[in-house]
Write a protein that holds these residues in place. Structure first.
Motif, PDB file in Angstrom:
ATOM      1  N   SER A  42       0.788  -1.194  -0.027  1.00 25.53           N
ATOM      2  CA  SER A  42       0.109  -0.203   0.185  1.00 25.53           C
ATOM      3  C   SER A  42       0.879   1.228   0.018  1.00 25.53           C
ATOM      4  O   SER A  42       2.022   1.208   0.275  1.00 25.53           O
ATOM      5  CB  SER A  42      -1.025   0.045   1.246  1.00 25.53           C
ATOM      6  OG  SER A  42      -0.064  -0.116   2.554  1.00 25.53           O
ATOM      7  N   CYS A  43       0.140   2.349  -0.333  1.00 25.33           N
ATOM      8  CA  CYS A  43       0.868   3.447  -0.305  1.00 25.33           C
ATOM      9  C   CYS A  43       0.081   4.745   0.161  1.00 25.33           C
ATOM     10  O   CYS A  43      -1.138   4.771  -0.078  1.00 25.33           O
ATOM     11  CB  CYS A  43       1.291   3.845  -1.925  1.00 25.33           C
ATOM     12  SG  CYS A  43       2.028   5.675  -2.134  1.00 25.33           S
ATOM     13  N   ASP A  88       4.114   7.369   2.788  1.00 29.68           N
ATOM     14  CA  ASP A  88       4.705   5.907   3.549  1.00 29.68           C
ATOM     15  C   ASP A  88       4.371   4.890   2.358  1.00 29.68           C
ATOM     16  O   ASP A  88       3.311   4.883   1.512  1.00 29.68           O
ATOM     17  CB  ASP A  88       4.077   5.561   4.565  1.00 29.68           C
ATOM     18  CG  ASP A  88       4.384   6.605   5.841  1.00 29.68           C
ATOM     19  OD1 ASP A  88       5.634   6.733   5.984  1.00 29.68           O
ATOM     20  OD2 ASP A  88       3.452   7.314   6.565  1.00 29.68           O
ATOM     21  N   ILE A  89       4.959   3.626   2.451  1.00 30.04           N
ATOM     22  CA  ILE A  89       4.706   2.518   1.630  1.00 30.04           C
ATOM     23  C   ILE A  89       4.955   1.326   2.510  1.00 30.04           C
ATOM     24  O   ILE A  89       5.854   1.332   3.442  1.00 30.04           O
ATOM     25  CB  ILE A  89       5.662   2.545   0.316  1.00 30.04           C
ATOM     26  CG1 ILE A  89       7.185   2.197   0.652  1.00 30.04           C
ATOM     27  CG2 ILE A  89       5.410   3.365  -0.646  1.00 30.04           C
ATOM     28  CD1 ILE A  89       7.730   1.840  -0.589  1.00 30.04           C
ATOM     29  N   GLU A  90       3.956   0.325   2.540  1.00 28.98           N
ATOM     30  CA  GLU A  90       4.104  -0.863   3.344  1.00 28.98           C
ATOM     31  C   GLU A  90       4.428  -1.878   2.012  1.00 28.98           C
ATOM     32  O   GLU A  90       3.941  -1.854   0.972  1.00 28.98           O
ATOM     33  CB  GLU A  90       2.738  -1.175   3.922  1.00 28.98           C
ATOM     34  CG  GLU A  90       2.558  -0.270   4.959  1.00 28.98           C
ATOM     35  CD  GLU A  90       1.163  -0.834   5.651  1.00 28.98           C
ATOM     36  OE1 GLU A  90       0.394  -1.430   5.202  1.00 28.98           O
ATOM     37  OE2 GLU A  90       1.068  -0.406   6.835  1.00 28.98           O
ATOM     38  N   VAL A 130       4.466  18.070  -6.644  1.00 29.81           N
ATOM     39  CA  VAL A 130       3.853  17.437  -8.204  1.00 29.81           C
ATOM     40  C   VAL A 130       4.731  15.766  -8.256  1.00 29.81           C
ATOM     41  O   VAL A 130       3.948  14.737  -8.615  1.00 29.81           O
ATOM     42  CB  VAL A 130       4.518  18.039  -9.272  1.00 29.81           C
ATOM     43  CG1 VAL A 130       4.201  17.395 -10.766  1.00 29.81           C
ATOM     44  CG2 VAL A 130       3.811  19.651  -9.334  1.00 29.81           C
ATOM     45  N   ASN A 131       5.921  15.791  -7.780  1.00 30.14           N
ATOM     46  CA  ASN A 131       6.505  14.525  -7.780  1.00 30.14           C
ATOM     47  C   ASN A 131       5.981  13.482  -6.960  1.00 30.14           C
ATOM     48  O   ASN A 131       5.894  12.340  -7.171  1.00 30.14           O
ATOM     49  CB  ASN A 131       8.134  14.609  -7.471  1.00 30.14           C
ATOM     50  CG  ASN A 131       8.793  13.292  -7.672  1.00 30.14           C
ATOM     51  OD1 ASN A 131       9.730  12.762  -6.704  1.00 30.14           O
ATOM     52  ND2 ASN A 131       8.728  12.859  -8.969  1.00 30.14           N
ATOM     53  N   ARG A 132       5.449  13.876  -5.772  1.00 24.37           N
ATOM     54  CA  ARG A 132       4.808  13.088  -4.851  1.00 24.37           C
ATOM     55  C   ARG A 132       3.627  12.452  -5.507  1.00 24.37           C
ATOM     56  O   ARG A 132       3.199  11.313  -5.188  1.00 24.37           O
ATOM     57  CB  ARG A 132       4.755  13.756  -3.527  1.00 24.37           C
ATOM     58  CG  ARG A 132       3.865  12.917  -2.401  1.00 24.37           C
ATOM     59  CD  ARG A 132       3.650  13.215  -1.096  1.00 24.37           C
ATOM     60  NE  ARG A 132       3.095  14.566  -1.097  1.00 24.37           N
ATOM     61  CZ  ARG A 132       2.764  15.274   0.125  1.00 24.37           C
ATOM     62  NH1 ARG A 132       3.236  14.870   1.183  1.00 24.37           N
ATOM     63  NH2 ARG A 132       2.264  16.255   0.237  1.00 24.37           N
ATOM     64  N   ALA A 186       1.162   6.445  -9.296  1.00 25.80           N
ATOM     65  CA  ALA A 186       1.597   5.156 -10.220  1.00 25.80           C
ATOM     66  C   ALA A 186       1.575   4.106  -8.912  1.00 25.80           C
ATOM     67  O   ALA A 186       1.254   3.138  -9.535  1.00 25.80           O
ATOM     68  CB  ALA A 186       3.104   5.388 -10.366  1.00 25.80           C
ATOM     69  N   MET A 187       1.570   4.386  -7.732  1.00 21.10           N
ATOM     70  CA  MET A 187       1.334   3.287  -6.786  1.00 21.10           C
ATOM     71  C   MET A 187      -0.168   3.122  -6.113  1.00 21.10           C
ATOM     72  O   MET A 187      -0.115   2.566  -5.241  1.00 21.10           O
ATOM     73  CB  MET A 187       2.132   3.640  -5.574  1.00 21.10           C
ATOM     74  CG  MET A 187       3.730   3.593  -5.856  1.00 21.10           C
ATOM     75  SD  MET A 187       4.571   3.903  -4.669  1.00 21.10           S
ATOM     76  CE  MET A 187       6.365   3.703  -5.014  1.00 21.10           C
ATOM     77  N   ASP A 188      -1.000   3.697  -6.983  1.00 25.11           N
ATOM     78  CA  ASP A 188      -2.448   3.808  -6.496  1.00 25.11           C
ATOM     79  C   ASP A 188      -2.612   4.335  -5.061  1.00 25.11           C
ATOM     80  O   ASP A 188      -3.100   3.497  -3.936  1.00 25.11           O
ATOM     81  CB  ASP A 188      -3.004   2.359  -6.623  1.00 25.11           C
ATOM     82  CG  ASP A 188      -3.134   1.944  -7.947  1.00 25.11           C
ATOM     83  OD1 ASP A 188      -3.601   2.860  -9.053  1.00 25.11           O
ATOM     84  OD2 ASP A 188      -2.885   0.968  -8.316  1.00 25.11           O
ATOM     85  N   GLY A 189      -1.902   5.256  -4.620  1.00 22.84           N
ATOM     86  CA  GLY A 189      -1.881   5.760  -3.397  1.00 22.84           C
ATOM     87  C   GLY A 189      -2.915   6.380  -2.894  1.00 22.84           C
ATOM     88  O   GLY A 189      -3.910   6.743  -3.663  1.00 22.84           O
ATOM     89  N   LYS A 190      -3.005   6.433  -1.350  1.00 15.77           N
ATOM     90  CA  LYS A 190      -4.375   6.850  -0.659  1.00 15.77           C
ATOM     91  C   LYS A 190      -4.176   8.203   0.128  1.00 15.77           C
ATOM     92  O   LYS A 190      -2.970   8.086   0.547  1.00 15.77           O
ATOM     93  CB  LYS A 190      -4.934   5.786  -0.112  1.00 15.77           C
ATOM     94  CG  LYS A 190      -5.687   4.513  -0.866  1.00 15.77           C
ATOM     95  CD  LYS A 190      -6.201   3.728   0.039  1.00 15.77           C
ATOM     96  CE  LYS A 190      -6.640   2.381  -0.888  1.00 15.77           C
ATOM     97  NZ  LYS A 190      -7.309   1.292  -0.086  1.00 15.77           N
TER      98      LYS A 190
END
Length: 265
Positions: free
Chosen positions: A215-216, A231-233, A249-251, A257-261
């Motif tokens: 997850s992200c 954070d990524i798990e 913007v980079n974040r 890309a990581m389907d972050g929440k």
């Protein structure tokens, strides 16, 4: 042995691989520059030596041509006339040879040494970051602006990685916490996240880490003293990995890309 091509779009990600390729080109350029300098130097030495030799031969020819016998009586003997004639013919032959030699030397200078000198100064000298730094920097900045403004070109230009670029990773050590710079790649198909260290911490040897993303989540601004964090798990680590992007913007690009929440309030 050929070098892999350099694409200007690679400057955008500025990966360690790109830097290594660029270094190979710089080394090759320096080697070529040194080789040409040696060729020009040795060629000029040979040409100068030939000129000195030719001048000596021509002087010897003039000496032979100007030789005259002091004779007794009204005329020279047959032997004296033969000797004098031989001197003149030999002097003329030497003069013809040296004229041809000097033409060859001049051609070598005009067709080899001078073009090499011009190429080294104008082409290699121009390529080497000094006299044209300002104009070159303006051209590169303009090209970079056009690339950033293009909707079709972004940092995820790689054909393989979904996203790649530099990130800072928080790492905890016995003496405290530090932020280490990594070049990271994320492959969405298999959720592989790869971290390649570009800055080695003193006294330690860091290796490339291969992690599987679970997850992200964006890190709240008030939860860390660093900006642009998330954070990524992963399956391989028991605790989340705290990452810092180079800009907001980079974040967003990494999280997309990581389907972050977003963090839970």
């Amino acid at each position: 042995m050929g070098h892999p091509p350099l694409e200007f779009s690679d400057c955008y990600s500025d990966s360690p691989d790109f830097r290594e390729r660029l270094k190979c080109y710089e080394n090759e350029l320096e080697k070529t520059n040194k080789f040409l300098k040696d060729v020009i130097k040795d060629g000029n030495n040979v040409i100068n030596a030939i000129k000195e030799y030719s001048l000596g031969v021509q002087k010897f020819s003039q000496t032979l041509q100007s030789f005259q016998f002091d004779f007794i009586g009204d005329t020279l003997t047959d032997d004296e006339m033969n000797i004098a004639e031989s001197f003149r013919e030999f002097a003329g032959l030497l003069q013809d040879v040296e004229e041809g030699r000097m033409m060859l030397v001049q051609n070598a200078c005009d067709l080899l040494i001078k073009p090499l000198e011009k190429f080294r100064k104008e082409q290699i000298g121009f390529t080497k970051t000094r006299n044209h730094f300002e104009s070159t920097r303006e051209e590169m900045e303009e090209l970079m602006k056009r690339m950033k403004g293009s909707a079709q070109i972004c940092i995820r230009h790689s054909q393989q990685a979904t996203m790649e670029g530099y990130l800072y990773v928080q790492e905890k050590w016995a003496l405290g916490v530090s932020w280490i710079k990594y070049y990271c790649k994320y492959f969405k198909d298999n959720k592989q996240f790869i971290m390649m260290p570009v800055e080695q911490k003193t006294g330690t040897k860091q290796t490339t880490a291969h992690l599987t993303l679970k997850s992200c989540v964006r890190r709240k601004t008030d939860s860390t003293d660093k900006r642009f964090c998330f954070d990524i798990e992963t399956n391989e680590r028991c605790s989340p990995v705290l990452l810092q992007a180079i800009s907001e913007v980079n974040r967003k690009q990494w999280m997309e890309a990581m389907d972050g929440k977003e963090p839970v309030s």
